[in-house]
Motif scaffolding. Structure first.
Motif, PDB file in Angstrom:
ATOM      1  N   GLY A 173     -24.715  -0.543  34.316  1.00  0.00           N
ATOM      2  CA  GLY A 173     -23.653  -0.437  33.262  1.00  0.00           C
ATOM      3  C   GLY A 173     -24.210   0.443  32.233  1.00  0.00           C
ATOM      4  N   VAL A 174     -25.790   0.270  31.907  1.00  0.00           N
ATOM      5  CA  VAL A 174     -26.379   0.866  30.705  1.00  0.00           C
ATOM      6  C   VAL A 174     -26.064   2.465  31.186  1.00  0.00           C
ATOM      7  N   PHE A 175     -26.205   2.725  32.485  1.00  0.00           N
ATOM      8  CA  PHE A 175     -26.059   4.364  32.572  1.00  0.00           C
ATOM      9  C   PHE A 175     -24.709   4.829  32.994  1.00  0.00           C
ATOM     10  N   ALA A 176     -23.880   3.888  33.460  1.00  0.00           N
ATOM     11  CA  ALA A 176     -22.419   4.211  33.706  1.00  0.00           C
ATOM     12  C   ALA A 176     -21.706   4.513  32.708  1.00  0.00           C
ATOM     13  N   VAL A 177     -21.971   3.491  31.420  1.00  0.00           N
ATOM     14  CA  VAL A 177     -21.098   3.816  30.591  1.00  0.00           C
ATOM     15  C   VAL A 177     -21.665   5.204  29.684  1.00  0.00           C
ATOM     16  N   GLN A 178     -22.640   5.262  29.349  1.00  0.00           N
ATOM     17  CA  GLN A 178     -23.398   6.598  28.742  1.00  0.00           C
ATOM     18  C   GLN A 178     -22.835   7.748  29.470  1.00  0.00           C
ATOM     19  N   ARG A 200     -20.657  -1.937  22.389  1.00  0.00           N
ATOM     20  CA  ARG A 200     -20.279  -0.717  21.490  1.00  0.00           C
ATOM     21  C   ARG A 200     -21.490   0.333  21.243  1.00  0.00           C
ATOM     22  N   SER A 201     -23.020  -0.251  21.240  1.00  0.00           N
ATOM     23  CA  SER A 201     -23.948   0.578  21.054  1.00  0.00           C
ATOM     24  C   SER A 201     -24.109   1.508  21.975  1.00  0.00           C
ATOM     25  N   LEU A 202     -23.551   1.305  23.321  1.00  0.00           N
ATOM     26  CA  LEU A 202     -23.649   2.268  24.472  1.00  0.00           C
ATOM     27  C   LEU A 202     -22.493   3.165  24.453  1.00  0.00           C
ATOM     28  N   GLY A 283     -32.332  12.985  24.287  1.00  0.00           N
ATOM     29  CA  GLY A 283     -31.819  12.250  23.477  1.00  0.00           C
ATOM     30  C   GLY A 283     -30.538  11.665  23.544  1.00  0.00           C
ATOM     31  N   ARG A 284     -29.865  12.380  24.634  1.00  0.00           N
ATOM     32  CA  ARG A 284     -28.346  11.950  24.928  1.00  0.00           C
ATOM     33  C   ARG A 284     -28.130  10.746  25.641  1.00  0.00           C
ATOM     34  N   LEU A 285     -29.013  10.213  26.269  1.00  0.00           N
ATOM     35  CA  LEU A 285     -28.883   8.895  26.976  1.00  0.00           C
ATOM     36  C   LEU A 285     -30.229   7.970  26.660  1.00  0.00           C
ATOM     37  N   ARG A 286     -30.006   6.927  26.629  1.00  0.00           N
ATOM     38  CA  ARG A 286     -31.022   6.117  25.975  1.00  0.00           C
ATOM     39  C   ARG A 286     -30.983   4.568  27.212  1.00  0.00           C
ATOM     40  N   VAL A 287     -32.200   4.093  27.290  1.00  0.00           N
ATOM     41  CA  VAL A 287     -32.304   3.146  28.060  1.00  0.00           C
ATOM     42  C   VAL A 287     -32.782   1.897  27.559  1.00  0.00           C
ATOM     43  N   PRO A 288     -31.977   0.942  26.955  1.00  0.00           N
ATOM     44  CA  PRO A 288     -32.549  -0.406  26.315  1.00  0.00           C
ATOM     45  C   PRO A 288     -33.588  -1.168  27.087  1.00  0.00           C
TER      46      PRO A 288
END
Length: 322
Positions: A173-178, A200-202, A283-288
């Protein structure tokens, strides 16, 4: 095995192995002979390995392991990042010292991984790590990133879409949302009430999963939901159908529903991971990163990841300094 600081003695290597299939209790860090790169192969000194649900799912029992072509003794983990430290004859495109990331099915949590340079995501792949992407982050990209990319290719999202993502706070989901937001689509993400700020942060508009989800989505005033991605099972599929989403604009990765397309990382476009890595570098996609553990604590790390309550990725360090 003797070690001096963080340097392994010549001929020594470590790998997490299983002598029987089961849960985290069967994982053991063992000394193994240092593998060598053969013709058409490269050897990677792994510095970090990212965990995914498929890692412990594949090795949970003999029947499941057989479906994935695994047999005992078996390694563990698939996502890795590190640097090439050996290049076999005829292995073009790589040089000693090149930073790389990728996938090595159920053998990534190890000091060394040997791959065919013409491999696949199943047999093992290596991509060059862009400047600006650290190894811990690079070690989270392969499985979750390629799976999300393949699923979004099915949906073919654009600025006029509103997509419902079930299980938006998980590793994929981290990737899919962004990635969906980058297409310009509006994203509604399901999760627990406590995950709302995280979603929301994603870039997702959060909505609580469970009974009544269809009404809660409608109450958001989202207008027509035009696509849906179910990252957990099939509940989101049924909600999407209730919302009028046609089957060909619904996709699953962990469940199967007649008439609804499914996707996995093996279906991703050839350049999917390079594109994701470039987005991270820009910096357009972040991985927490939810947590990092030394390889000696592999069992604890897998217990945390398998509990399915982490927000972001769990990473195993095979070198103290990355």
């Amino acid at each position: 095995m003797q070690q001096h600081g963080n340097t392994l003695r010549d001929g020594a290597s470590r790998a997490v192995l299983l002598d029987s299939f089961g849960g985290p209790e069967v994982l053991a860090l063992k000394d193994v002979p240092e593998p060598q790169a053969g013709d058409g192969q490269i050897r990677i000194r792994v510095s970090a390995a990212g965990l995914n649900p498929m890692d412990w799912f594949m090795t949970s029992d003999a029947e499941t392991a057989t479906r994935f072509g695994l047999s005992l003794p078996c390694g563990f983990g698939t996502d890795y990042a590190g640097a090439v430290d050996q290049v076999g004859a005829g292995a073009s495109g790589y040089a000693v010292g090149d930073r790389v990331f990728g996938a090595a099915l159920s053998r990534a949590v190890a000091d060394h991984v040997v791959l065919d340079v013409k491999g696949t995501i199943a047999s093992g792949i290596a991509h060059h790590t862009p400047d600006g992407v650290d190894d811990r982050t690079a070690a989270t990209l392969a499985i979750a990133g390629s799976t999300a990319s393949a699923a979004l290719d099915v949906l073919d999202l654009g600025p006029d879409d509103t997509v419902l993502v079930g299980g938006a706070g998980g590793g994929v989901g981290v990737f899919a949302v962004q990635l969906a937001r980058i297409t310009g689509a509006r994203v509604i993400g399901t999760g627990s009430p406590s995950s709302a700020e995280y979603l929301r942060s994603l870039g997702a508009e959060p909505v609580a999963y469970g009974e009544g989800l269809t009404d809660r989505v409608r109450d958001l005033g989202a207008g027509a939901v035009t696509a849906a991605l179910d990252l957990h099972g099939t509940d989101t599929v049924h909600v999407a159908r209730e919302l009028g989403v046609p089957d060909d604009r619904i996709c699953t990765i962990a469940g199967q529903v007649d008439g609804v397309p499914a996707a996995n990382g093996a279906n991703a476009a050839p350049d999917a991971l390079e594109n994701i890595a470039r987005l991270v570098a820009a910096g357009r996609l972040r991985v927490p990163l939810a947590a990092t553990y030394p390889v000696e604590d592999i069992r604890t790390a897998v217990e945390l990841q398998a509990a399915r309550h982490v927000r972001g990725k769990v990473v195993i360090d095979l070198r103290p300094q990355l």
